[in-house]
Enzyme design. Structure first.
Site, PDB file in Angstrom:
ATOM      1  N   SER A 123       0.819  -1.209   0.000  1.00 35.01           N
ATOM      2  CA  SER A 123       0.000   0.000   0.000  1.00 35.01           C
ATOM      3  C   SER A 123       0.853   1.259   0.000  1.00 35.01           C
ATOM      4  O   SER A 123       0.336   2.350  -0.213  1.00 35.01           O
ATOM      5  CB  SER A 123      -0.909   0.019   1.237  1.00 35.01           C
ATOM      6  N   HIS A 144      -3.684  -4.192  -4.955  1.00 32.93           N
ATOM      7  CA  HIS A 144      -3.875  -3.609  -3.625  1.00 32.93           C
ATOM      8  C   HIS A 144      -5.307  -3.820  -3.169  1.00 32.93           C
ATOM      9  O   HIS A 144      -6.231  -3.110  -3.587  1.00 32.93           O
ATOM     10  CB  HIS A 144      -3.535  -2.117  -3.637  1.00 32.93           C
TER      11      HIS A 144
END
Length: 504
Positions: A123, A144
């Site tokens: 992230s 993600h």
């Protein structure tokens, strides 16, 4: 390019909360799933945890017992990376350290085939940098997921500088086949959500640092006027102050200390003091047993004005005119194009937040932005010490007559919701201009990833082309650090339908 076939084995490396969640998503979608963790025994514990969650889904009738049994049979803990040799996709969810991730993928590249898709769930790190250590970086992509992965629909599919389009497309289609909502994104600090969401936290902290309002009041205004699911202070307490500040600092550093992303000193002090939020028992709020939650500032009841004079249609706050009439208050209209003010019987003015301050004018009260004034349950007002008490009382009573609670904050330019939304819109336009993502994907990401009431471009269309740029211009005039300077992309957007008649 189509999604991976369901018969294709998928591996997840790293079996923490996120790794287990991603494995569960792939498993329920129908893939054979291999779990690996560098800590001996951790993969088997993770597999047991996933099966327990599947059992709970059966108990809630969200999964059949037969599907649970089939999924359990497809789940295989791995004691060694070599057990992942036949996988067609490996997703990594290990420690957020570049060297650790690079070492892992170098090892995987010696084991899996060259057409195996390699993905990171990072992230905060650069997908390009992680993939740069590989012999075949074109098959490397960011996937993600958001926590909890089985519940939240959004997946940011991040293409690094060397990622092949066919690989990114296959990852995108695979995420969609798993029941997720993928959005395509270039490899930029923060990707879409963590880049564009920074002002939501930063502006709340700035209002607090300038003593404009306390955390409880700012949170209440963001929720009850702005339509956000949670306020910035309670949300960062939930996320963890250390985690949220780390992401902010990472984006700021990765963008060469761009002033628009400057971290908050108040949040830094909170982290340094060990007040990390819910997990430590104290953050912006106190979560210890017996602690009382502070109440937002709410103004005492005041009498409504007998009438108001509307100069123009109030622009983005035009719905207020109907609400005022429905409350039995007379609206006297004066024809003034693009006016955004109401004149009260005191002679004072009630003006929609525009990036200026009340102290600059003789008798002005500002009111904050709301995406839906009818549904809003609270409105913030702002005024200076020089504003007459009668004008403040009439402004307060007016909104109370509309059924709203009123929070009076300090003389803060752009107030709370308005400055936050303007900056979010600006960063979104800037991201599109720099090729980070499309308008549609940004709106989707911000609605699904952080539950915003509207996407930035939905807000932009509703508020008008020039609204955000005008407010930021006014803010920039009062704070010339560069933090509020509108981007060139937003300037171009505002000018698109306002062509100058004269020649350069």
């Amino acid at each position: 390019m189509t999604a991976l076939d369901l018969s294709s084995p998928v591996a997840v490396v790293g079996t923490g909360t996120m790794g287990q969640g991603i494995a569960q998503v792939a498993l329920v979608a129908g893939h054979p799933v291999r779990l690996y963790d560098a800590v001996p025994g951790r993969a088997r514990e993770a597999a047991e945890g996933i099966v327990a969650r599947l059992d709970r889904l059966v108990a809630k009738e969200r999964l059949t017992a037969a599907d649970r049994d089939a999924a359990r049979a497809r789940l295989l803990p791995a004691d060694d990376l070599t057990a992942l040799a036949d996988c067609t996709l490996v997703v990594e969810a290990v420690l957020e350290r570049l060297d650790v991730k690079q070492e892992l993928f170098r090892a995987l590249e010696d084991i899996v085939s060259d057409d195996c898709l390699l993905a990171t769930n990072t992230s905060s790190l650069s997908v390009t940098a992680i993939g740069g250590a590989l012999r075949v970086p074109g098959r490397f992509v960011g996937l993600h997921f958001f926590n909890p992965a089985p519940l939240l629909p959004l997946v940011e599919v991040v293409s690094g500088f060397a990622t092949d389009v066919t690989c990114a497309t296959r990852a995108y289609e695979t995420a969609r086949a798993w029941g997720k909502t993928p959005v395509a994104c270039a490899d930029t600090p923060g990707f879409i959500v963590n880049r564009i969401a920074r002002p939501f936290y930063a502006e709340a902290f700035t209002v607090y640092e300038s003593q404009g309002a306390d955390p409880a009041t700012i949170d209440a205004v963001l929720r009850e006027s702005g339509g956000f699911r949670m306020g910035a202070f309670e949300l960062t307490d939930l996320i963890g102050q250390d985690v949220n500040e780390s992401v902010t600092h990472s984006v700021w550093q990765s963008l060469f200390q761009d002033v628009r992303f400057t971290p908050s000193l108040a949040q830094r002090r909170l982290v340094e003091s060990g007040r990390l939020g819910r997990k430590s028992g104290r953050g912006w709020y106190d979560y210890r047993d017996g602690a009382e939650r502070p109440e937002p500032h709410t103004a005492e009841q005041a009498g409504p004005p007998a009438y108001v004079v509307a100069e123009g249609g109030l622009g983005p706050a035009s719905d207020l005119l109907a609400l005022i009439r429905e409350a039995g208050i007379q609206v006297r209209a004066e024809d003034e194009d693009n006016g955004t003010r109401l004149v009260l019987p005191s002679g004072g003015q009630l003006v929609l937040a525009d990036g200026q301050t009340s102290v600059e004018y003789r008798d002005v009260v500002y009111f904050d932005l709301s995406p839906d004034y009818r549904e809003a349950t609270r409105i913030a007002l702002s005024h200076s010490q020089g504003t007459s008490a009668r004008t403040v009382a009439e402004a307060t009573g007016l909104f109370q007559a509309l059924g709203k609670k009123v929070s009076v904050i300090g003389d803060v330019p752009g107030m709370i919701v308005a400055r936050t939304v303007a900056r979010i819109i600006d960063l979104a336009h800037d991201a599109v201009a720099k090729g980070v993502a499309t308008e549609q994907d940004i709106d989707t990401a911000m609605r699904l990833g952080v539950n915003y009431p509207l996407g930035p471009f939905e807000w932009s269309r509703r508020l008008g082309r020039g609204w955000a740029g005008s407010l930021l211009d006014d803010l920039h005039e009062r704070d010339q650090s560069g933090r509020y300077a509108p981007s060139l992309a937003l300037y171009r957007h505002a000018c698109a339908t306002e062509k100058r008649e004269d020649t350069p």
